[in-house]
Design an enzyme around this catalytic site. Structure first.
Site, PDB file in Angstrom:
ATOM      1  N   ASP A  56     -33.482 -15.934  31.086  1.00 47.13           N
ATOM      2  CA  ASP A  56     -33.131 -14.746  30.288  1.00 47.13           C
ATOM      3  C   ASP A  56     -33.207 -14.991  28.787  1.00 47.13           C
ATOM      4  O   ASP A  56     -33.318 -14.043  28.009  1.00 47.13           O
ATOM      5  CB  ASP A  56     -31.731 -14.245  30.672  1.00 47.13           C
ATOM      6  CG  ASP A  56     -31.782 -13.230  31.814  1.00 47.13           C
ATOM      7  OD1 ASP A  56     -32.827 -12.566  31.960  1.00 47.13           O
ATOM      8  OD2 ASP A  56     -30.790 -13.119  32.551  1.00 47.13           O
ATOM      9  N   SER A 107     -22.216  -9.342  37.650  1.00 45.03           N
ATOM     10  CA  SER A 107     -22.629 -10.659  37.130  1.00 45.03           C
ATOM     11  C   SER A 107     -21.452 -11.606  36.958  1.00 45.03           C
ATOM     12  O   SER A 107     -21.539 -12.781  37.310  1.00 45.03           O
ATOM     13  CB  SER A 107     -23.333 -10.499  35.776  1.00 45.03           C
ATOM     14  OG  SER A 107     -24.605  -9.920  35.931  1.00 45.03           O
ATOM     15  N   GLU A 160     -17.299  -4.051  24.609  1.00 47.84           N
ATOM     16  CA  GLU A 160     -16.464  -5.249  24.701  1.00 47.84           C
ATOM     17  C   GLU A 160     -15.223  -5.154  23.832  1.00 47.84           C
ATOM     18  O   GLU A 160     -14.169  -5.699  24.175  1.00 47.84           O
ATOM     19  CB  GLU A 160     -17.281  -6.486  24.318  1.00 47.84           C
ATOM     20  CG  GLU A 160     -18.449  -6.807  25.269  1.00 47.84           C
ATOM     21  CD  GLU A 160     -19.700  -6.006  24.990  1.00 47.84           C
ATOM     22  OE1 GLU A 160     -19.732  -5.235  23.998  1.00 47.84           O
ATOM     23  OE2 GLU A 160     -20.684  -6.137  25.760  1.00 47.84           O
ATOM     24  N   GLN A 211     -28.855 -13.997  25.784  1.00 45.18           N
ATOM     25  CA  GLN A 211     -27.867 -13.905  26.860  1.00 45.18           C
ATOM     26  C   GLN A 211     -27.043 -15.183  27.016  1.00 45.18           C
ATOM     27  O   GLN A 211     -26.191 -15.259  27.896  1.00 45.18           O
ATOM     28  CB  GLN A 211     -28.565 -13.637  28.206  1.00 45.18           C
ATOM     29  CG  GLN A 211     -29.683 -12.626  28.158  1.00 45.18           C
ATOM     30  CD  GLN A 211     -29.207 -11.215  27.880  1.00 45.18           C
ATOM     31  OE1 GLN A 211     -28.387 -10.690  28.607  1.00 45.18           O
ATOM     32  NE2 GLN A 211     -29.698 -10.628  26.805  1.00 45.18           N
ATOM     33  N   PHE A 223     -21.537 -12.223  24.934  1.00 44.11           N
ATOM     34  CA  PHE A 223     -21.146 -10.899  24.454  1.00 44.11           C
ATOM     35  C   PHE A 223     -19.658 -10.818  24.102  1.00 44.11           C
ATOM     36  O   PHE A 223     -19.217  -9.829  23.516  1.00 44.11           O
ATOM     37  CB  PHE A 223     -21.540  -9.833  25.481  1.00 44.11           C
ATOM     38  CG  PHE A 223     -23.002  -9.903  25.835  1.00 44.11           C
ATOM     39  CD1 PHE A 223     -23.946 -10.221  24.864  1.00 44.11           C
ATOM     40  CD2 PHE A 223     -23.442  -9.691  27.123  1.00 44.11           C
ATOM     41  CE1 PHE A 223     -25.297 -10.310  25.172  1.00 44.11           C
ATOM     42  CE2 PHE A 223     -24.789  -9.777  27.444  1.00 44.11           C
ATOM     43  CZ  PHE A 223     -25.727 -10.092  26.471  1.00 44.11           C
ATOM     44  N   HIS A 279       0.827  -1.213   0.000  1.00 41.48           N
ATOM     45  CA  HIS A 279       0.000   0.000   0.000  1.00 41.48           C
ATOM     46  C   HIS A 279       0.862   1.264   0.000  1.00 41.48           C
ATOM     47  O   HIS A 279       0.859   2.022   0.975  1.00 41.48           O
ATOM     48  CB  HIS A 279      -0.912  -0.012   1.222  1.00 41.48           C
ATOM     49  CG  HIS A 279      -1.871  -1.169   1.253  1.00 41.48           C
ATOM     50  ND1 HIS A 279      -1.483  -2.452   1.601  1.00 41.48           N
ATOM     51  CD2 HIS A 279      -3.184  -1.248   0.962  1.00 41.48           C
ATOM     52  CE1 HIS A 279      -2.532  -3.262   1.523  1.00 41.48           C
ATOM     53  NE2 HIS A 279      -3.575  -2.570   1.147  1.00 41.48           N
ATOM     54  N   GLY A 334      -4.032  -4.119  11.130  1.00 44.55           N
ATOM     55  CA  GLY A 334      -4.386  -4.575   9.793  1.00 44.55           C
ATOM     56  C   GLY A 334      -5.880  -4.849   9.706  1.00 44.55           C
ATOM     57  O   GLY A 334      -6.476  -4.751   8.646  1.00 44.55           O
ATOM     58  N   HIS A 381      -5.375   1.991  -4.736  1.00 50.12           N
ATOM     59  CA  HIS A 381      -5.271   1.488  -3.364  1.00 50.12           C
ATOM     60  C   HIS A 381      -4.657   0.095  -3.382  1.00 50.12           C
ATOM     61  O   HIS A 381      -5.038  -0.754  -4.173  1.00 50.12           O
ATOM     62  CB  HIS A 381      -6.655   1.433  -2.704  1.00 50.12           C
ATOM     63  CG  HIS A 381      -6.609   0.910  -1.301  1.00 50.12           C
ATOM     64  ND1 HIS A 381      -6.513   1.753  -0.206  1.00 50.12           N
ATOM     65  CD2 HIS A 381      -6.626  -0.342  -0.796  1.00 50.12           C
ATOM     66  CE1 HIS A 381      -6.466   1.025   0.903  1.00 50.12           C
ATOM     67  NE2 HIS A 381      -6.535  -0.251   0.568  1.00 50.12           N
TER      68      HIS A 381
END
Lengths: 608, 608
Positions: A411, A333, A354, A415, A379, A28, A114, A252
């Site tokens: 739940d 939790s 996260e 979850q 998550f 590049h 990257g 590019h």
């Protein structure tokens, strides 16, 4: 360097980027040329770094978030005398440290980049380490492209850095207007970027990125701005300096069409050497140690492995001053909060971000800290690309995922971690652990501190029986045979919550006259191949059972032990094959057919 | 409704949320109570929706991005007459449609939420569909919590919506100051949120979320604001209306301590019924169809499967007016750009924001469109949580990952998809395809349009030989036996680039007097169990070879076919077990030991 020399240095960097890409036949160069003046000024006048001592605690940190501008980075290293010209031309070739995108195979590279939008979040982690852990005056400089500003992770980083007032952090935004396939969303609207970045609490400086004096002044302003991180928002031209490609689409990620002509247009080869400012003479922070006093649980009691995780982490933090913990606003939790109560200085609240949480941890481990991050297993998928890149970065990172599987109960599926084992197992060099009781958890939490690569520990929401004594040992790569005899006709392989279901199933099978072996495969990667093979040889039949989707988890790990030409058993896999809804944990295990009844039934069928 | 009635309705919603959570013994009543007044006003005075006809094309769309406020959503459905009171009290119980977090098991729910920060990105997709595909006047309303504003995905959505001037979209920000474990980053600093959201091109209205008149006015302002989406930034109190929990920490995600007392404090039960405004009488947009004329490649030539992907997609777009394509600023690399050239109206540039790209697609498919999304396979990991939730949403989605594996060559590991098969296989109900030649790709691209769930197609950067004729058929779940005889002593199972290596290896093995079967397992999930079992039975030895990490990919898929008690072969798995660097594609395959030489060697060893 004075401004005339800096202009020359900028041209040298361009020439070397063009040469490297030309020698490689790929790369590049145009993305390097837009940022060459910015980086020339930084290297010569503002960076404090010892290339001879990359581990120096006073060193600044320079991250190319736009990792594809690697030819520019390597050209900088050459100008600093760290990389000889011959090596520069080994760019992208077999065996070369100068990879297509930078990795820590080079001692001056903290982390691999990257995958766009990761360098700034990692830089935030380094800047946090500088402020709150190392308490050292180093600065963190991050070069970003404009295209990557579309990544949400970048805004997680702007938010965290602005709120934490990280004035040791400078983002250099190389606004060259052109992305990979055409113009960016905001092209050269520098104000659009300024408004956004300022709104997140940053100081901004808009500048012509090819005006050496203005750039020099902008860096000085960044260094002197207190209580706020600074973003230098630079208007640049992609391919700057070579008319055939400057500010033109379609160039590019490819070498220049006429490299020799381009080098001539840029004024030919130069061999300027930059004496980079030395870092201040400072010392590594002390990281005191003490005897490790892990929590102990009584056999026969019940405890949630997530509770054991939090208590073990707090104890580990007392024993090791290098352990730090990052939370994604679920510390109550995951129980990471228990660490915060004892060690607030080494606890970082990342709120529900996260990606930033994992990236900050990667930055901190680059400075020698030992980070543990935790959120719901489900998550962690949010940070998958960051975990993947952490592996390319050769990072050491302990990751905990709580609320695994359908066993969380009411739940519901959003979850439930049902893909986390597959995700973590597939990461290169990872370790994947899934304890079934509190004492086992405690020991595995401690073991992760010395585990190379990405270490994953999966915890459970509800309480499970304590079946191991506190003195029991659980080596990584091991397993526990919980029940066995010479007459075993089937082996039940389980981990986490399903260990207890498997034990109950073995009881039922014994009543039916079917002796069953039970293996607690708490270490899924590496797995205890010897025990699994012996089980296959001894019993001929294996039932695996996991609170996870059928793909990529325990069943696959067990089946892998039977590759490579060894003995192969008859195998039945129990896993979560339906879309769960809401119900109690017991109802969930039953509906998914991974409870004791389902295991016993599958074992009966297999041995029949 | 007048403001007195609306206040009563707000209290009813609170009471019903408290009752639902109390009956369930879990859930999020306090997070529901903060937004009750906001949603009361929306339901009664601003929403246009037919609960009897959830498929009505004129219906507005209401998304609870804060999915944990499900008790409030279900209380709204009750007030609208859609859910009887008895069903409300089945909340979170086995078999109930009223799950812990909303899913499309309820006909009035477009998409599942519960993983925070996803509702707004999906809402952007619906709003884009309204503006640019359906061209219908429906509005999209998204309720967000304040904690989830830390997620970068939310800022990808603010950016896309602001830039695309989606004035049919309203975000309702329920700023109740308290997250799960304590105060949010900005607590009640409404200006902090306004500055950020405005910077992304939105109109904002700050309001007291419990001032019915002000809220009513804010919604009216949102509806009348042209050329910009509106964010209603509402200061609210968590647990509003019940002193024991109002604005107090420690009451997230649990029933109220004294439900009966709380209901009394809220004024007792009510049974207000809301006549929701009917949607305008509009019709589904036409989605014209034409004969499908797929591109054809000549056997013996060479072509990149990513090229075939783009050409097939463009042809499919001509045949089917319901196909839409979303790009993550790499359309020139994935070749999705070929679709844009023919069908610019159905092509959406999402820039480098993979989460927003997938979420927008999920929103569009909720309106009956058939989206294809593509980026580098490596960067799909960025959207893992969105793909996971798309499955919970019962979404139909075609996903393509290009630049798979080490075969990309010089760009290095950051750009290599080496975990994508594991990720996509582990998603519930997914289909995973990996073609080895251009004609195969073409047919599989077309097949995905009718494939339920998440369908994944993996493409290759470089050119591969065309080995199948254009008339060949490739059913999902099938495979192709490319070479076989009655004397086969080993089976080589491959997919994608490794098919060609396996064919070369079989040639070498034949020279050694070892006849080898070659299976092209282009459908990894579902896999062709019958063919794999027959191969095990016939040859006894199986070598799998994949351009992917050893975990979760082809090897695991093949091993899975040998579970459940059938015949099991001796099995050797070849996969990428080292951290790649930069080199040519051929050097990469060689270094990873997945080329013809490595396959032949492994087969020789296995049969020996």
């Amino acid at each position: 360097m004075d401004h005339r020399q800096l202009r020359e240095l900028g041209q040298q960097l361009r020439v070397d980027a063009v040469r490297a890409a030309d020698a490689a036949g790929s790369g590049h160069p145009t993305s390097s040329m837009s940022a060459a003046d910015l980086m020339a000024v930084l290297l010569a006048n503002h960076l404090h770094y010892s290339f001879d001592r990359p581990e120096h605690p006073g060193n600044d940190h320079l991250i190319f978030s736009k990792g594809h501008a690697s030819p520019l980075l390597y050209a900088l290293f050459k100008a600093a005398g760290a990389v000889p010209d011959g090596e520069l031309l080994s760019f992208r070739k077999l065996g070369s440290r100068l990879e297509g995108h930078p990795t820590p195979r080079l001692p001056w590279v903290d982390v691999a980049t990257g995958s766009l939008g990761q360098g700034l979040p990692v830089g935030v982690g380094l800047a946090l380490a500088g402020k709150r852990l190392d308490r050292l005056p180093y600065r963190v400089w991050v070069l970003l492209g404009d295209s990557e500003l579309a990544e949400g992770s970048v805004w997680e980083a702007f938010e965290q850095a602005g709120h934490d007032r990280l004035d040791n952090l400078t983002a250099v935004l190389d606004i060259n207007r052109l992305g990979q396939r055409g113009p960016t969303r905001h092209e050269w609207d520098l104000d659009a970027y300024s408004r956004r970045v300022q709104a997140f609490g940053w100081h901004t400086v808009e500048v012509d990125g090819h005006d050496i004096a203005a750039v020099d002044q902008a860096f000085a302003e960044a260094r002197s701005t207190a209580l706020r991180p600074t973003a230098i928002i630079a208007r640049t031209k992609k391919g700057r300096g070579v008319a055939a490609v400057e500010d033109r689409e379609g160039f590019h990620g490819k070498p220049l069409p006429d490299a020799a002509g381009a080098i001539e247009e840029l004024g030919g080869l130069r061999d300027l050497h930059v004496e980079v400012h030395a870092p201040p003479e400072v010392h590594e922070p002390e990281r005191p140690t003490a005897a490790l006093r892990l929590p102990r649980y009584d056999v026969g009691g019940k405890a949630a492995t997530r509770d054991a995780y939090g208590r073990a982490l707090a104890a580990l933090g007392t024993a090791r001053g290098d352990v730090v913990v990052l939370d994604g606003e679920v510390g109550d939790s995951t129980r990471a909060q228990l660490f915060a109560e004892d060690h607030p200085d080494r606890y970082f609240e990342c709120y529900i971000a996260e990606q930033q949480m994992v990236a900050a941890a990667v930055g901190m481990q680059a400075r020698g800290w030992v980070p543990y991050v935790a959120t719901f297993a489900a998550f962690l998928t949010r940070a998958h690309d960051f975990l993947r890149m952490a592996s390319v970065s050769r990072a050491r990172l302990a990751v905990a995922g709580s609320h695994a599987g359908v066993s969380i109960g009411e739940d519901g599926p959003s979850q439930m971690g049902l893909e986390d084992l597959a995700m973590l197992r597939s990461i290169h060099g990872s370790t994947v652990l899934y304890p079934c009781d509190a004492n086992q958890t405690v020991h595995l939490v401690a073991a992760l501190a010395d585990c190379p690569g990405i270490g994953y520990l999966r915890t459970t929401r509800g309480k499970t029986p304590v079946i191991y004594g506190p003195a029991e040992r659980f080596p990584i790569g091991g397993s526990k045979v919980l029940r066995s005899s010479d007459e075993d006709r089937v082996t039940l392989v389980a981990a986490g919550v399903t260990v207890h279901e498997a034990l109950a199933a073995a009881g039922r099978l014994a009543e039916d006259g079917i002796p069953a072996r039970v293996v607690d495969l708490y270490s899924l990667k590496p797995a205890d191949t010897a025990t699994l093979r012996a089980a296959a040889e001894d019993t001929g039949c294996v039932v695996t059972v996991e609170d996870h989707h059928p793909e990529g988890g325990l069943g696959d790990a067990v089946a892998e032990a039977y590759a490579d030409g060894g003995p192969v058993p008859r195998l039945t896999r129990l896993a979560v094959r339906t879309q769960p809804g809401s119900s109690t944990p017991e109802q969930q295990l039953h509906a998914a057919e991974i409870d004791a009844a389902a295991i016993a039934s599958a074992a009966r069928e297999l041995v029949a």
